[in-house]
Write a protein that holds these residues in place. Structure first.
Motif, PDB file in Angstrom:
ATOM      1  N   ARG A  18       1.424   2.555 -10.763  1.00 48.30           N
ATOM      2  CA  ARG A  18       1.046   3.935 -11.078  1.00 48.30           C
ATOM      3  C   ARG A  18       2.134   4.914 -10.647  1.00 48.30           C
ATOM      4  N   VAL A  22       4.155   7.560 -13.022  1.00 50.65           N
ATOM      5  CA  VAL A  22       4.277   8.999 -12.773  1.00 50.65           C
ATOM      6  C   VAL A  22       5.742   9.410 -12.746  1.00 50.65           C
ATOM      7  N   ALA A  26       7.589  11.960 -15.304  1.00 48.69           N
ATOM      8  CA  ALA A  26       8.328  13.122 -14.815  1.00 48.69           C
ATOM      9  C   ALA A  26       9.758  13.114 -15.366  1.00 48.69           C
ATOM     10  N   VAL A  73       5.353  19.707 -14.943  1.00 46.99           N
ATOM     11  CA  VAL A  73       4.960  18.498 -14.208  1.00 46.99           C
ATOM     12  C   VAL A  73       4.320  18.883 -12.879  1.00 46.99           C
ATOM     13  N   VAL A  78      -3.506  16.169 -11.759  1.00 53.67           N
ATOM     14  CA  VAL A  78      -3.232  14.776 -11.429  1.00 53.67           C
ATOM     15  C   VAL A  78      -4.406  13.865 -11.789  1.00 53.67           C
ATOM     16  N   LEU A 118       0.165  18.554  -8.655  1.00 56.33           N
ATOM     17  CA  LEU A 118       1.071  18.012  -7.632  1.00 56.33           C
ATOM     18  C   LEU A 118       1.373  19.053  -6.556  1.00 56.33           C
TER      19      LEU A 118
END
Length: 133
Positions: A18, A22, A26, A73, A78, A118
């Protein structure tokens, strides 16, 4: 080698997979934002002898493209299940021993179950403040 003596395949923990996903997302967002910013930027006048201005322009372009790519981002939610009835992070557990303050899991999962990005997470949020965007 006999069939019963096959080596076990290595399993990569799901958390690492995971995290890799991510980071890949990004990177793709940064690349897409940088390309869009570069395509939309007006052409600067050419200077052949002034290297200081060229370095300054390159630095400015890099900061602008990173800001355009990292901004979305950093603000992306999330947990896609946040604020829904099926959110597994909304199940909090807490306990209190004697006269001490109660301790619970909402300290860790609260920002995620509330739909945080984030930049809203306890540890990662402080790190994202140094990034442009």
């Amino acid at each position: 080698m006999p069939s019963h003596a096959r080596p076990k395949p290595s399993r990569i923990p799901r958390t690492l997979l995971r995290a890799g996903l991510v980071i890949s997302a990004a990177g793709a967002a940064i690349a897409a934002g940088g390309a869009a910013t570069a395509a939309a930027a007006p052409k600067a006048p050419e200077r052949s002898s002034d290297t200081g201005a060229t370095a300054s322009a390159l630095t400015g372009a890099l900061v602008n493209s990173l800001g355009g790519g990292l901004g979305p981002v950093k603000n992306l939610q999330v947990n896609p299940l946040a604020n829904t009835p099926v959110d597994p992070l909304a199940n909090a557990v807490s306990t209190q021993i004697a006269d001490f303050k109660p301790v619970g899991t909402t300290l860790v999962t609260g920002a995620l179950s509330d739909g945080g990005a984030l930049k809203d997470l306890p540890l990662v949020g402080t790190l994202t403040r140094v990034l442009p965007g």
